[in-house]
Write a protein that holds these residues in place. Structure first.
Motif, short mmCIF file in Angstrom:
data_model
loop_
_atom_site.label_atom_id
_atom_site.label_comp_id
_atom_site.label_asym_id
_atom_site.label_seq_id
_atom_site.Cartn_x
_atom_site.Cartn_y
_atom_site.Cartn_z
N GLU A 41 0.84 -1.19 0.00
CA GLU A 41 0.00 0.00 0.00
C GLU A 41 0.87 1.24 0.00
OE1 GLU A 41 -3.14 -2.30 2.91
OE2 GLU A 41 -1.59 -1.02 3.74
N GLU A 58 1.45 4.38 1.74
CA GLU A 58 1.10 4.93 3.05
C GLU A 58 0.49 6.33 2.94
OE1 GLU A 58 3.35 5.84 7.26
OE2 GLU A 58 4.10 4.18 6.03
N ARG A 72 -1.17 7.59 0.52
CA ARG A 72 -2.53 7.51 -0.04
C ARG A 72 -3.53 7.08 1.03
NH1 ARG A 72 -4.39 4.29 -5.50
NH2 ARG A 72 -6.46 5.20 -5.57
N LEU A 73 -3.16 6.13 1.86
CA LEU A 73 -4.06 5.71 2.95
C LEU A 73 -4.23 6.83 3.96
CD1 LEU A 73 -3.05 2.01 3.67
CD2 LEU A 73 -5.13 2.85 2.59
N ASN A 74 -3.14 7.52 4.28
CA ASN A 74 -3.22 8.63 5.24
C ASN A 74 -4.06 9.78 4.72
OD1 ASN A 74 -1.75 7.28 7.18
ND2 ASN A 74 0.19 8.19 6.56
N LEU A 125 -6.84 9.49 3.09
CA LEU A 125 -8.27 9.18 3.12
C LEU A 125 -8.96 9.98 4.21
CD1 LEU A 125 -8.24 5.26 2.81
CD2 LEU A 125 -8.76 6.92 1.00
N TRP A 179 -11.80 6.12 5.33
CA TRP A 179 -11.02 5.14 6.08
C TRP A 179 -11.95 4.17 6.80
CZ3 TRP A 179 -7.16 2.20 6.64
CH2 TRP A 179 -6.94 1.52 7.84
N LEU A 208 -13.34 1.69 4.30
CA LEU A 208 -12.34 0.71 3.87
C LEU A 208 -12.06 -0.29 4.98
CD1 LEU A 208 -10.29 -0.26 1.73
CD2 LEU A 208 -8.63 1.31 2.78
N ARG A 209 -11.94 0.20 6.20
CA ARG A 209 -11.68 -0.67 7.36
C ARG A 209 -12.85 -1.64 7.55
NH1 ARG A 209 -12.62 -1.04 12.76
NH2 ARG A 209 -10.88 -1.80 14.03
N SER A 265 -8.05 -3.41 -0.12
CA SER A 265 -6.96 -2.47 -0.43
C SER A 265 -6.26 -2.79 -1.75
CB SER A 265 -5.94 -2.39 0.71
OG SER A 265 -5.23 -3.59 0.84
N LEU A 322 -6.34 0.06 -3.95
CA LEU A 322 -5.45 1.19 -3.66
C LEU A 322 -3.98 0.85 -3.85
CD1 LEU A 322 -7.13 2.37 -0.34
CD2 LEU A 322 -7.48 3.31 -2.62
#
Length: 122
Positions: free
Chosen positions: A9, A11, A13-15, A17, A22, A25-26, A101, A104
């Motif tokens: 992943e 990082e 891009r996830l941060n 969100l 988030w 996705l979770r 994920s 992503l």
């Protein structure tokens, strides 16, 4: 057959969100974990802390060296893994493609060697 699925992943891009993104996705990921458990495919899964928390250890000529932080400067870092039982490679790829994920980042699917071969490692 067992397959180790490595989730890479980005990082940043996830941060980036939003909280609702988030949370969605979770929730989707936890729901898929439940599906894999109920179907008997999931053996184990865990997320990993940031690559910034990693240490890379090498021993050369009896000397140990430790490099803190991510070893490679790549956009995608290993973010977690899931170990699955699948009929064959195609089923493992199908299961990995449903991991949320994967939209992503990427999922590397590798067959597990149950025993270390005598003749040669690779």
């Amino acid at each position: 057959m067992k397959f180790l699925c490595l989730a890479y992943e980005e990082e940043a891009r996830l941060n980036a969100l939003s909280r609702p993104e988030w949370d969605a996705l979770r929730s989707e990921t936890l729901a898929y974990v439940g599906i894999l458990q109920k179907s008997g495919h999931l053996i184990l899964t865990n997320a990993l802390q940031s690559a910034r928390m990693a240490s890379t250890v090498r021993v050369r000529d009896g000397e140990r060296s430790v490099l803190d932080g991510p070893y490679a400067e790549t956009r995608e870092q290993l973010g977690g893994f899931f170990l699955i039982e699948a009929r064959d490679r195609e089923e493992a790829i199908e299961l990995a493609a449903r991991w949320p994920s994967a939209r992503l980042g990427s999922i590397e699917v590798r067959p597990v060697e149950e025993v270390l071969r005598e003749e040669r490692r690779y």
